[in-house]
Design a protein around this motif. Structure first.
Motif, mmCIF file in Angstrom:
data_model
loop_
_atom_site.group_PDB
_atom_site.id
_atom_site.type_symbol
_atom_site.label_atom_id
_atom_site.label_comp_id
_atom_site.label_asym_id
_atom_site.label_seq_id
_atom_site.Cartn_x
_atom_site.Cartn_y
_atom_site.Cartn_z
ATOM 1 N N GLN A 72 0.774 -1.107 0.046
ATOM 2 C CA GLN A 72 0.041 0.078 0.022
ATOM 3 C C GLN A 72 0.843 1.578 0.081
ATOM 4 O O GLN A 72 0.655 2.332 -0.838
ATOM 5 C CB GLN A 72 -0.978 0.022 1.201
ATOM 6 C CG GLN A 72 -2.045 -0.952 0.943
ATOM 7 C CD GLN A 72 -2.838 -1.134 2.047
ATOM 8 O OE1 GLN A 72 -2.698 -0.837 3.423
ATOM 9 N NE2 GLN A 72 -4.391 -1.794 2.104
ATOM 10 N N PRO A 73 1.983 1.492 0.921
ATOM 11 C CA PRO A 73 2.642 2.763 0.908
ATOM 12 C C PRO A 73 3.668 2.802 -0.249
ATOM 13 O O PRO A 73 3.659 3.956 -0.652
ATOM 14 C CB PRO A 73 3.346 2.482 2.057
ATOM 15 C CG PRO A 73 3.466 1.116 2.630
ATOM 16 C CD PRO A 73 2.249 0.501 2.063
ATOM 17 N N VAL A 74 3.667 1.811 -0.972
ATOM 18 C CA VAL A 74 4.816 1.863 -2.303
ATOM 19 C C VAL A 74 3.861 2.217 -3.285
ATOM 20 O O VAL A 74 4.105 3.238 -4.078
ATOM 21 C CB VAL A 74 5.134 0.274 -2.664
ATOM 22 C CG1 VAL A 74 6.142 0.374 -3.546
ATOM 23 C CG2 VAL A 74 5.999 -0.127 -1.266
ATOM 24 N N VAL A 79 7.562 5.242 -2.592
ATOM 25 C CA VAL A 79 8.964 5.262 -1.644
ATOM 26 C C VAL A 79 9.847 4.215 -2.488
ATOM 27 O O VAL A 79 9.375 3.492 -3.152
ATOM 28 C CB VAL A 79 8.670 4.594 -0.142
ATOM 29 C CG1 VAL A 79 8.177 5.876 0.517
ATOM 30 C CG2 VAL A 79 7.539 3.459 -0.383
ATOM 31 N N ASP A 80 11.116 4.317 -1.978
ATOM 32 C CA ASP A 80 12.121 3.611 -2.691
ATOM 33 C C ASP A 80 12.293 2.048 -1.979
ATOM 34 O O ASP A 80 13.220 1.337 -2.596
ATOM 35 C CB ASP A 80 13.363 4.193 -2.659
ATOM 36 C CG ASP A 80 13.368 5.647 -3.334
ATOM 37 O OD1 ASP A 80 13.461 5.442 -4.858
ATOM 38 O OD2 ASP A 80 12.848 6.605 -3.015
ATOM 39 N N VAL A 146 9.994 -2.326 -5.964
ATOM 40 C CA VAL A 146 11.477 -1.844 -4.998
ATOM 41 C C VAL A 146 11.793 -2.966 -4.418
ATOM 42 O O VAL A 146 11.060 -3.705 -4.228
ATOM 43 C CB VAL A 146 10.947 -0.503 -4.511
ATOM 44 C CG1 VAL A 146 10.636 0.703 -5.292
ATOM 45 C CG2 VAL A 146 9.820 -0.758 -3.549
ATOM 46 N N PRO A 147 12.830 -2.794 -3.704
ATOM 47 C CA PRO A 147 13.587 -3.789 -2.761
ATOM 48 C C PRO A 147 12.556 -4.044 -1.389
ATOM 49 O O PRO A 147 11.825 -3.047 -1.039
ATOM 50 C CB PRO A 147 14.852 -3.118 -2.353
ATOM 51 C CG PRO A 147 15.104 -1.993 -3.061
ATOM 52 C CD PRO A 147 13.913 -1.480 -3.677
ATOM 53 N N LEU A 148 12.614 -5.219 -0.969
ATOM 54 C CA LEU A 148 11.947 -5.392 0.155
ATOM 55 C C LEU A 148 12.935 -5.630 1.349
ATOM 56 O O LEU A 148 13.925 -6.304 1.322
ATOM 57 C CB LEU A 148 11.377 -6.905 0.200
ATOM 58 C CG LEU A 148 10.421 -7.464 1.397
ATOM 59 C CD1 LEU A 148 9.374 -6.473 1.880
ATOM 60 C CD2 LEU A 148 10.239 -8.820 1.204
#
Ligand code: 1CP
Length: 368
Positions: A72-74, A79-80, A146-148
Motif C-alpha cells: 500500500q505505501p509503495v 517510496v524506494d 522496489v526492494p523489500l
C-alpha cells in the motif's frame, strides 16, 4: 566483502541496482532513496479498511493480506523500499509465547518472563514456525517494484517486552535481570539472537533485499552496559546476516551515544539515526564507510507544511549529498500523520535531494 562477492550478490538478487540498495552499499546512484519506518498501517485509510475486517494477527498470518498492506505505501507514495508487514514479536509468538497486540498499546505478553525456567519457552525457530511470514516475503519479492526490507527485533528490545510484559518506560525488570543475573541474561540474549537470526535468514533466503535490525529501546542503556550486555548478541546476528550478502541497517531510538558502537567492527552497513541527533554530529560518531538513515522528526509532519519542508531541506543539507544517506524519519510514522504530507516529503526528497560521487576526490586538486 570483496568486489567479487558484491558482483555475485548483484547478479542473483532483484533490485540490487536500486538506489536504496546501492546507497546501503555506499555506491553511486541517481536519487536520494526515501522510505518511512511504520509506513505500512496506521496512517493509511486503505490499511484501516483492512483492519476493520481483520485483526492485526489475522493480517500478519495471512500472506495475501500482509503482502497487500506492505504494498500500500509503495503504491501511494512511490517510496524506494518496502518494509515487510509483521511485528518484532511475531517469531516468539510463533514459538508459543502468548503475546497479544493490543490496539493503541502494542505487544502485551500473557505470562511475562520472570524465572530462569522461562528460558525453556524459547526453543530454536524453524522455518515452518513462520511459514506465513516467508510466504509473504515470496509474494512481495515477486510483486514489488522496489526492494523489500526484511526485519526483526534485536534481542534486547524483544527481551524488554517478554520481561516487562508490555511497553515500558523504565525497563526496570529487564535491567534488574541484566545486572542481577548476568549468566541468565546472556543465555536469554543468546536464545533470542538465534531466533532473530533464523527469522532474518529465512527472509533473505526468500529474496529480501536488505534487513533492518530494530533495537528500538537500546537507547535506554548506558553505553558501557550496551557494549557489555547487548552488543555482542546483536553483533553476532549482524555478522551472520552479512555473510548472506545483503545490506544490514541497525536502528534504535535515543541512541545518540551508541551510534559508534552500533556500527563498530563492520557490524552494520547503515545505522539508523533518530531525530534528536543532528546528522552532521551522527556522521562524526559513525565510522567512515558506514551509511546513515534518517532523520526527520516524525512529529514535525503533524505541523504546517512550511515547517516540514524546511526540516526536510535541513536533513538533505546535513547529509551533504553523501552516497550512503537514506532519507527516513527518525522513528516511525505517527498514526495521526496526514498521508498527503508524507507524499510531499517523498516528492521533495526525490526532486531536491542530490547524490554526489566523491570517490577519488581526495586525489584530485580542489577547484580554484
Ligand atoms: O510499516 C510498518 O508498520 C511495518 C510493519 C511493522 C514493523 C516493522 C509493524 C507493524 N511493527 C514493526 C516493528 C515493531 N513493532 C517495532 C520496531 C520498530 C519501531 O521501533 O517502531 C516495535 C518496537 C514493535 C512493537 C509494537 N508493535 C508496538 C510499539 C509498542 C511500544 O512499545 O511503544 C506497536 C504499537 C505494535 C503493534 C503494531 N505493529 C505494527 C502495526 C501496524 C501495529 C499497530 C497495530 C494495529 O494496526 O492496531
Amino acid at each position: 566483502m570483496s568486489a567479487t562477492d558484491l558482483d555475485t550478490a548483484a547478479s542473483v538478487r532483484p533490485h540490487d541496482d536500486s538506489p536504496f540498495v546501492r546507497a546501503c552499499r555506499g555506491l553511486p546512484h541517481d536519487h536520494v532513496p526515501v522510505w518511512f519506518m511504520r509506513q505500512a498501517g496506521r496512517a493509511l485509510a486503505e490499511y484501516r479498511a483492512i483492519r476493520e475486517r481483520h485483526t492485526f494477527e489475522e493480517v500478519v498470518h495471512t500472506p495475501e493480506l500482509a503482502a497487500e498492506v506492505t504494498l500500500q505505501p509503495v503504491r501511494r507514495y512511490g517510496v524506494d523500499a518496502a518494509i515487510l508487514f509483521s511485528d518484532i514479536v511475531t517469531p516468539v509468538q510463533a514459538l508459543g509465547v502468548g503475546v497479544e497486540i493490543k490496539p493503541g498499546v502494542g505487544p502485551v505478553v500473557e505470562r511475562p518472563f520472570r524465572t530462569t525456567g522461562d528460558l525453556d519457552r524459547l526453543r530454536p525457530l524453524e522455518p515452518d514456525d513462520v511459514d506465513f511470514v516467508l510466504d509473504t516475503v515470496s509474494i512481495l519479492v515477486r510483486e514489488l517494484p522496489v526492494p523489500l526490507i526484511g526485519f526483526a527485533g534485536a534481542p534486547f528490545t524483544v527481551a524488554s517486552y517478554l520481561i516487562e510484559g508490555g511497553p515500558s518506560k523504565s525497563y526496570s525488570r529487564t535491567k534488574a535481570l541484566m545486572y542481577g543475573e548476568e549468566p541468565t541474561w546472556h543465555r536469554l540474549m543468546e536464545r533470542l539472537a538465534g531466533i532473530t537470526l533464523a527469522s532474518l535468514t529465512g527472509q533473505v533466503e526468500r529474496g529480501a533485499s536488505a534487513v533492518q535490525l530494530f533495537d528500538s529501546w537500546a537507547g535506554a542503556l548506558h553505553p558501557d552496559d550496551y557494549v557489555r550486555y547487548v552488543l555482542p548478541h546483536s553483533r553476532h546476528i549482524l555478522d551472520e546476516v552479512g555473510a548472506l550478502g545483503v545490506p544490514r541497517i541497525h536502528f534504535g531510538v535515543g541512541t545518540g551515544e551508541l551510534l559508534g558502537a552500533m556500527a563498530a567492527g563492520g557490524a552494520a552497513d547503515v545505522v539508523g539515526v533518530d531525530w534528536r541527533v543532528p546528522l552532521a554530529a551522527a556522521r562524526r560518531r559513525i565510522p567512515t564507510g558506514v551509511g546513515m538513515q534518517g532523520n526527520l522528526e516524525p512529529a514535525s509532519c503533524l505541523g504546517p507544511w512550511e515547517g516540514v519542508e524546511q526540516r526536510v531541506r535541513d536533513v538533505l543539507t546535513a547529509a551533504d549529498g553523501a552516497v550512503d544517506h537514506i532519507f527516513n524519519l527518525g522513528h516511525g510514522v505517527l498514526p495521526a500523520t496526514d498521508p498527503a504530507v508524507l507524499q510531499r516529503v517523498v516528492d521533495l526528497v526525490h526532486r531536491e535531494g542530490r547524490v554526489e560521487d566523491r570517490r577519488g576526490r581526495g586525489a584530485e586538486p580542489a577547484d580554484g
